[in-house]
Design an enzyme around this catalytic site. Structure first.
Site, PDB file in Angstrom:
ATOM      1  N   LYS A   1       1.596  -3.413   7.088  1.00 11.36           N
ATOM      2  CA  LYS A   1       1.984  -3.482   5.668  1.00 11.36           C
ATOM      3  C   LYS A   1       3.487  -3.244   5.509  1.00 11.36           C
ATOM      4  CE  LYS A   1      -1.771  -4.409   3.425  1.00 11.36           C
ATOM      5  NZ  LYS A   1      -1.980  -5.476   2.458  1.00 11.36           N
TER       6      LYS A   1
ATOM      7  N   TYR B   1      -2.524  -1.003  11.019  1.00 16.09           N
ATOM      8  CA  TYR B   1      -2.721  -1.556   9.674  1.00 16.09           C
ATOM      9  C   TYR B   1      -1.537  -1.157   8.776  1.00 16.09           C
ATOM     10  CZ  TYR B   1      -3.842  -1.274   4.770  1.00 16.09           C
ATOM     11  OH  TYR B   1      -3.737  -1.346   3.414  1.00 16.09           O
TER      12      TYR B   1
ATOM     13  N   SER C   1       0.835  -1.198   0.000  1.00 19.99           N
ATOM     14  CA  SER C   1       0.000   0.000   0.000  1.00 19.99           C
ATOM     15  C   SER C   1       0.867   1.245   0.000  1.00 19.99           C
ATOM     16  CB  SER C   1      -0.846  -0.014   1.274  1.00 19.99           C
ATOM     17  OG  SER C   1      -1.411   1.244   1.498  1.00 19.99           O
TER      18      SER C   1
ATOM     19  N   PHE D   1     -14.124  14.602   5.469  1.00 22.88           N
ATOM     20  CA  PHE D   1     -13.217  14.792   6.608  1.00 22.88           C
ATOM     21  C   PHE D   1     -12.216  15.911   6.361  1.00 22.88           C
ATOM     22  CE2 PHE D   1     -14.003  10.012   7.281  1.00 22.88           C
ATOM     23  CZ  PHE D   1     -15.117  10.250   8.074  1.00 22.88           C
TER      24      PHE D   1
HETATM   25  N1  UFG Z   1     -12.944  10.463   3.326  1.00 26.15           N
HETATM   26  C1  UFG Z   1     -13.993  11.273   3.671  1.00 26.15           C
HETATM   27  N2  UFG Z   1     -15.103  10.691   4.197  1.00 26.15           N
HETATM   28  C2  UFG Z   1     -15.213   9.336   4.393  1.00 26.15           C
HETATM   29  C3  UFG Z   1     -14.119   8.528   4.017  1.00 26.15           C
HETATM   30  C4  UFG Z   1     -12.996   9.124   3.501  1.00 26.15           C
HETATM   31  O1  UFG Z   1     -13.934  12.497   3.504  1.00 26.15           O
HETATM   32  O2  UFG Z   1     -16.247   8.885   4.884  1.00 26.15           O
HETATM   33  C5  UFG Z   1     -11.740  11.083   2.721  1.00 26.15           C
HETATM   34  C6  UFG Z   1     -10.480  10.881   3.508  1.00 26.15           C
HETATM   35  O3  UFG Z   1     -10.350  11.868   4.494  1.00 26.15           O
HETATM   36  C7  UFG Z   1      -9.421  10.955   2.410  1.00 26.15           C
HETATM   37  C8  UFG Z   1     -10.127  10.359   1.202  1.00 26.15           C
HETATM   38  O4  UFG Z   1     -11.512  10.467   1.467  1.00 26.15           O
HETATM   39  O5  UFG Z   1      -9.096  12.270   2.132  1.00 26.15           O
HETATM   40  C9  UFG Z   1      -9.803   8.913   0.947  1.00 26.15           C
HETATM   41  O6  UFG Z   1     -10.042   8.177   2.130  1.00 26.15           O
HETATM   42  P1  UFG Z   1     -10.119   6.580   2.135  1.00 26.15           P
HETATM   43  O7  UFG Z   1     -10.441   6.148   3.517  1.00 26.15           O
HETATM   44  O8  UFG Z   1     -11.013   6.110   1.040  1.00 26.15           O
HETATM   45  O9  UFG Z   1      -8.660   6.158   1.716  1.00 26.15           O
HETATM   46  P2  UFG Z   1      -7.254   6.528   2.398  1.00 26.15           P
HETATM   47  O10 UFG Z   1      -6.505   7.332   1.406  1.00 26.15           O
HETATM   48  O11 UFG Z   1      -7.394   7.050   3.753  1.00 26.15           O
HETATM   49  O12 UFG Z   1      -6.647   5.072   2.573  1.00 26.15           O
HETATM   50  C10 UFG Z   1      -6.526   4.212   1.481  1.00 26.15           C
HETATM   51  C11 UFG Z   1      -6.720   2.775   1.919  1.00 26.15           C
HETATM   52  C12 UFG Z   1      -5.632   2.362   2.844  1.00 26.15           C
HETATM   53  C13 UFG Z   1      -4.300   2.648   2.248  1.00 26.15           C
HETATM   54  C14 UFG Z   1      -4.198   4.089   1.792  1.00 26.15           C
HETATM   55  C15 UFG Z   1      -2.931   4.314   1.039  1.00 26.15           C
HETATM   56  O13 UFG Z   1      -7.944   2.618   2.585  1.00 26.15           O
HETATM   57  O14 UFG Z   1      -5.754   0.970   3.020  1.00 26.15           O
HETATM   58  O15 UFG Z   1      -5.286   4.393   0.920  1.00 26.15           O
HETATM   59  O16 UFG Z   1      -2.811   5.630   0.620  1.00 26.15           O
HETATM   60  F1  UFG Z   1      -3.350   2.419   3.138  1.00 26.15           F
END
Ligand code: UFG
Length: 332
Positions: free
Chosen positions: A153, A149, A124, A218
């Site tokens: 990784k 998590y 990841s 968020f």
């Molecule tokens: N977000 C929201 N509301 C939500 C969910 C997410 O605004 O309900 C935002 C987050 O703040 C972020 C973006 O959407 O800015 C993406 O969030 P995700 O949770 O979809 O993904 P992340 O980038 O946080 O994490 C993902 C995977 C992880 C991995 C990571 C690597 O879920 O497993 O990418 O960059 F590690």
């Protein structure tokens, strides 16, 4: 060639199985359905017209894992069996470390014992931590992970690297995924997490279907064009195709590291608006505080994937939004 896909009933694993079967590989799957559903196996058959050989158990069961290696002459392993919820990992570190690290140790132990020398690992972009510069190349330093998590990784990458060092005939490929979204064009397989989704696209999907009332965005005060977080969203089918190429191209012994992303960053609001526009459906959202551990911007430099694998992401953000909704409508 016969490939073991550990976690092959999951969101990413099931798409990998489809691409492998369509490319002519035989596929063996181990999955315990901890975050997946048995009907996925039928859908894989419906899409490809082919069966996978399936085993239901957790790889922590070493005896059963060994049984699979004994019963099947495997040529390679794709390891995507892991717990993956960032938030949950903070409250359940023991479960996360046990599951994610032990399965990797058991898998590599069996590979060593049964002389299976090729493994492609689902890593990841989280291993880069909070990037100092974007786009991220594979040469960027590994960063500090902010949750068990992510740390698991990074540790799994380390374990695999050390195992390769001790077994120089092995090929270890670390594929660093950015943000996989979307679903198979058939609408049969896709991401359907149990409970409230942690990730953006499944959450949008559940707001669009009416299952959840409103998306929380968020934070809108990041240093990004519209203030919301920017990520590199990649269609899961493109991602799955990258695995088939990795199996084919990374057979040379050594540790191969490769980003799988598109190279383009989109903000949370870009995704919401694209989803609304492509599918003609409103997605209610409200701005919420930042989520702890989130970073402002993360996207890939995908040059190496192009040069070494001949891989480029072909699908657009529109494809990702349309395919997600197509899947959602079929699975309400
Ligand atoms: N977000 C929201 N509301 C939500 C969910 C997410 O605004 O309900 C935002 C987050 O703040 C972020 C973006 O959407 O800015 C993406 O969030 P995700 O949770 O979809 O993904 P992340 O980038 O946080 O994490 C993902 C995977 C992880 C991995 C990571 C690597 O879920 O497993 O990418 O960059 F590690």
């Amino acid at each position: 060639m016969r490939i073991l896909v550990a976690g092959g009933a999951g969101y990413i694993g099931s798409h990998i199985c489809v691409e492998l079967l369509e490319a002519g590989y035989e596929v063996v799957v181990i999955d315990d359905f901890s975050n997946s559903r048995p009907e996925v196996l039928g859908y894989i058959k419906e899409i490809t017209g082919k069966d996978v050989k399936f085993y239901e158990f957790n790889i922590l069961d070493e005896e059963k894992t060994e049984g699979v290696f004994k019963e099947n002459k495997l040529d390679a392993v794709i390891h995507c069996a892991a717990f993956k919820a960032v938030g949950e990992s903070v409250s359940k570190p023991i479960e996360y470390y046990t599951n994610n690290l032990m399965t990797t140790l058991i898998m590599t132990k069996m590979m060593t014992k049964y002389h299976v020398n090729n493994i492609v690992f689902s890593s990841s972009a989280t291993v880069y931590g909070d990037p100092k510069v974007v786009p991220l190349t594979e040469n960027c330093p590994l960063g500090e992970t902010t949750n068990p998590y992510g740390t698991s990784k990074a540790m799994m990458e380390r374990i695999l690297t050390d195992v390769q060092f001790a077994n120089p005939e092995m090929s270890v490929t670390l594929l660093r995924y950015f943000n996989p979204i979307g679903a198979h064009a058939s609408g049969l397989i896709g991401e359907n997490p149990k409970g409230i989704p942690n990730n953006l696209m499944p959450y949008i999907m559940k707001v669009a279907t009416g299952e959840l009332p409103c998306l929380g965005v968020f934070g809108d005060d990041y240093d990004t064009p519209d203030g919301t977080g920017v990520r590199d969203y990649i269609h899961v089918v493109d991602l799955a195709k990258g695995h088939v190429l990795a199996i084919e191209k990374y057979q040379e012994p050594g540790v191969h590291i490769c980003n799988l992303g598109t190279g383009t960053g989109y903000s949370v609001l870009d995704i919401v608006h694209a989803f609304e526009k492509v599918n003609g459906i409103e997605v209610k959202y409200e701005i919420k505080p930042r989520r702890p551990g989130d970073i402002a911007t993360c996207y890939a430099d995908p040059t190496r994937a192009k040069e070494e694998l001949g891989w480029v992401a072909e699908k657009t953000l529109e494809d990702m939004c349309r395919d997600t909704w197509n899947f959602a409508k079929k699975h309400q």
